[in-house]
Scaffold this active site. Structure first.
Site, mmCIF file in Angstrom:
data_model
loop_
_atom_site.group_PDB
_atom_site.id
_atom_site.type_symbol
_atom_site.label_atom_id
_atom_site.label_comp_id
_atom_site.label_asym_id
_atom_site.label_seq_id
_atom_site.Cartn_x
_atom_site.Cartn_y
_atom_site.Cartn_z
ATOM 1 N N MET A 110 -7.759 1.500 0.389
ATOM 2 C CA MET A 110 -8.417 1.051 1.617
ATOM 3 C C MET A 110 -7.359 0.585 2.619
ATOM 4 O O MET A 110 -7.657 -0.177 3.541
ATOM 5 C CB MET A 110 -9.426 -0.056 1.319
ATOM 6 C CG MET A 110 -10.563 0.435 0.414
ATOM 7 S SD MET A 110 -12.079 -0.521 0.541
ATOM 8 C CE MET A 110 -11.503 -2.141 0.090
ATOM 9 N N GLY A 111 -6.115 1.049 2.458
ATOM 10 C CA GLY A 111 -5.058 0.664 3.390
ATOM 11 C C GLY A 111 -4.554 -0.736 3.117
ATOM 12 O O GLY A 111 -4.717 -1.266 2.019
ATOM 13 N N ALA A 112 -3.915 -1.354 4.151
ATOM 14 C CA ALA A 112 -3.233 -2.645 3.983
ATOM 15 C C ALA A 112 -2.299 -2.537 2.770
ATOM 16 O O ALA A 112 -2.338 -3.344 1.841
ATOM 17 C CB ALA A 112 -4.231 -3.794 3.825
ATOM 18 N N HIS A 144 0.584 -2.345 0.017
ATOM 19 C CA HIS A 144 1.633 -3.246 -0.452
ATOM 20 C C HIS A 144 2.371 -2.577 -1.612
ATOM 21 O O HIS A 144 2.061 -1.417 -1.965
ATOM 22 C CB HIS A 144 1.035 -4.604 -0.856
ATOM 23 C CG HIS A 144 -0.160 -4.495 -1.761
ATOM 24 N ND1 HIS A 144 -0.076 -4.013 -3.043
ATOM 25 C CD2 HIS A 144 -1.469 -4.776 -1.563
ATOM 26 C CE1 HIS A 144 -1.274 -4.024 -3.604
ATOM 27 N NE2 HIS A 144 -2.143 -4.476 -2.720
ATOM 28 N N GLY A 174 2.133 -2.830 -4.660
ATOM 29 C CA GLY A 174 1.266 -2.361 -5.750
ATOM 30 C C GLY A 174 0.809 -0.925 -5.489
ATOM 31 O O GLY A 174 0.818 -0.079 -6.393
ATOM 32 N N HIS A 175 0.428 -0.644 -4.245
ATOM 33 C CA HIS A 175 0.022 0.725 -3.912
ATOM 34 C C HIS A 175 1.216 1.690 -4.062
ATOM 35 O O HIS A 175 1.054 2.823 -4.541
ATOM 36 C CB HIS A 175 -0.470 0.804 -2.465
ATOM 37 C CG HIS A 175 -1.736 0.046 -2.198
ATOM 38 N ND1 HIS A 175 -1.782 -1.091 -1.426
ATOM 39 C CD2 HIS A 175 -3.012 0.263 -2.610
ATOM 40 C CE1 HIS A 175 -3.026 -1.529 -1.356
ATOM 41 N NE2 HIS A 175 -3.789 -0.746 -2.074
ATOM 42 N N GLN A 185 -19.196 -0.459 0.013
ATOM 43 C CA GLN A 185 -18.852 -1.255 -1.176
ATOM 44 C C GLN A 185 -18.722 -2.750 -0.855
ATOM 45 O O GLN A 185 -18.414 -3.542 -1.739
ATOM 46 C CB GLN A 185 -17.600 -0.720 -1.851
ATOM 47 C CG GLN A 185 -16.293 -0.923 -1.107
ATOM 48 C CD GLN A 185 -15.151 -0.184 -1.781
ATOM 49 O OE1 GLN A 185 -15.050 1.043 -1.692
ATOM 50 N NE2 GLN A 185 -14.282 -0.903 -2.475
ATOM 51 N N GLY A 214 -5.355 1.317 -9.956
ATOM 52 C CA GLY A 214 -4.715 0.115 -10.488
ATOM 53 C C GLY A 214 -5.616 -0.582 -11.494
ATOM 54 O O GLY A 214 -6.828 -0.640 -11.326
ATOM 55 N N ARG A 256 -5.995 -8.767 -0.293
ATOM 56 C CA ARG A 256 -6.676 -10.020 0.076
ATOM 57 C C ARG A 256 -5.774 -11.246 -0.063
ATOM 58 O O ARG A 256 -6.122 -12.309 0.428
ATOM 59 C CB ARG A 256 -7.956 -10.196 -0.761
ATOM 60 C CG ARG A 256 -9.037 -9.192 -0.369
ATOM 61 C CD ARG A 256 -10.378 -9.511 -1.003
ATOM 62 N NE ARG A 256 -11.442 -8.707 -0.431
ATOM 63 C CZ ARG A 256 -11.930 -7.577 -0.962
ATOM 64 N NH1 ARG A 256 -11.443 -7.118 -2.103
ATOM 65 N NH2 ARG A 256 -12.894 -6.900 -0.364
HETATM 66 O O1 PAF Z 1 -9.734 0.080 -5.027
HETATM 67 C C1 PAF Z 1 -9.932 0.375 -3.833
HETATM 68 O O2 PAF Z 1 -9.045 0.210 -2.963
HETATM 69 C C2 PAF Z 1 -11.278 0.946 -3.420
HETATM 70 O O3 PAF Z 1 -12.314 0.403 -4.178
HETATM 71 C C3 PAF Z 1 -11.312 2.483 -3.456
HETATM 72 C C4 PAF Z 1 -11.105 3.016 -4.860
HETATM 73 C C5 PAF Z 1 -10.228 3.050 -2.535
HETATM 74 C C6 PAF Z 1 -12.674 2.983 -2.973
HETATM 75 O O4 PAF Z 1 -12.929 2.565 -1.661
#
Ligand code: PAF
Length: 292
Positions: free
Chosen positions: A35-37, A39, A41-42, A66, A152, A192
């Site tokens: 979902m962007g932002a 860091h 970890g991504h 969600q 993750g 967050r």
């Molecule tokens: O884990 C997330 O960042 C979100 O739940 C995902 C898997 C990108 C779905 O919007």
């Protein structure tokens, strides 16, 4: 396509065409949904995707379905240009960044729901959350096509739910879980965390101390779920966290454990530090204590 140094596709068709072309060249496609932002970890997920595939796609989409009505959809951090700058040196081949209207038609009526695994823990505290996750992940998977997808393990229940959806719907997607990335002091990396004040950032470490305490009593032979939950809960109570759950569960089914724990069990935590809701977990018997 954008002229940023990472190619950006904004439609499922463009994404699918580029992924199909990669597969036609004999490359496996690796996919990291986000979902962007972004860091570190991504970036670790991207690195893992690179190890496992020849063409890496990252999706960036803040998925409204969600988020609950009182949750942080509106203030969720969004910085596509910053995310693209973060991804450029990481060797990502394609970013899929659709807008809301592309992913959800005005008269959209379809949802994907995994029963059972979606219901406990986060499902109880965030009604509808997993239905939103599985619906958007289904759309993302259809946009990317056959791939290895990296999730993750901080969102452990999400990983199990997505894996179950893929298995039940017979999709040619390999869902891989990647170890939770932690800051130097042990706090799990999360977009967050940016909401935390300096004082809350310190108090948030109670989550790590709780998981660590539980891991240590488990390693010392404790096998009672309530005793392990108590060990994890104590630092949270001292930090005045508002606790949604501290739960020892079967690591595969998420069912409560009423008999002595086996060799492996999930310990999952969700709490609020100030107004920020954080989750974390460890798989006892499988992962080292979070504080090493
Ligand atoms: O884990 C997330 O960042 C979100 O739940 C995902 C898997 C990108 C779905 O919007």
């Amino acid at each position: 396509m954008s002229d940023a140094s990472v190619p950006v596709a904004t439609t499922p068709d463009a994404t699918r065409a580029l992924c199909d072309a990669a597969r036609a060249r004999g490359q496996r496609v690796g996919f990291v949904p986000t979902m962007g932002a972004l860091h570190a970890g991504h970036l670790a997920l991207v690195e893992d995707a690179k190890r496992r595939s020849g063409f890496v796609v990252v999706s960036i989409f803040v998925n409204k379905t969600q988020f609950g009505p009182t949750e942080d959809f509106d203030r969720y951090p969004r910085d596509l240009d910053g995310d693209l700058r973060t991804l450029a040196p990481a060797g990502v081949d394609l970013v899929f960044a659709p807008d809301g209207a592309t992913m959800y038609a005005d008269d959209d009526e379809t949802r994907v729901l995994v029963r059972g695994l979606s219901e406990p823990l986060e499902g109880l505290h965030r009604p509808g959350h997993f239905e939103g996750v599985t619906t958007v992940v289904a759309k993302l998977f259809h946009s990317v096509g056959p791939c290895v997808a990296i999730f993750g393990r901080k969102d452990y229940q999400q990983l199990l739910v997505v894996r179950r959806m893929v298995r039940d719907l017979l999709w040619p997607i390999d869902v891989v879980g990647y170890a939770t990335m932690r800051e130097r002091d042990g706090l799990a990396m999360s977009s967050r965390n940016a909401y935390l004040s300096p004082d809350e950032r310190v108090r948030a470490l109670a989550i790590v101390r709780g998981l660590d305490a539980a891991s240590r009593v488990f390693a010392a032979g404790e096998r009672s779920a309530p005793a392990i939950e108590r060990a994890a809960r104590e630092p949270l109570e001292r930090a005045s966290a508002s606790i949604d759950y501290v739960a020892a569960r079967d690591a595969d089914s998420l069912a409560p454990i009423t008999t002595p724990l086996g060799a492996r069990a999930l310990l999952a935590v969700a709490c609020r530090i100030g107004s920020t809701r954080l989750i974390d977990n460890t798989v006892l018997g499988e992962e080292p204590p979070p504080l090493g």
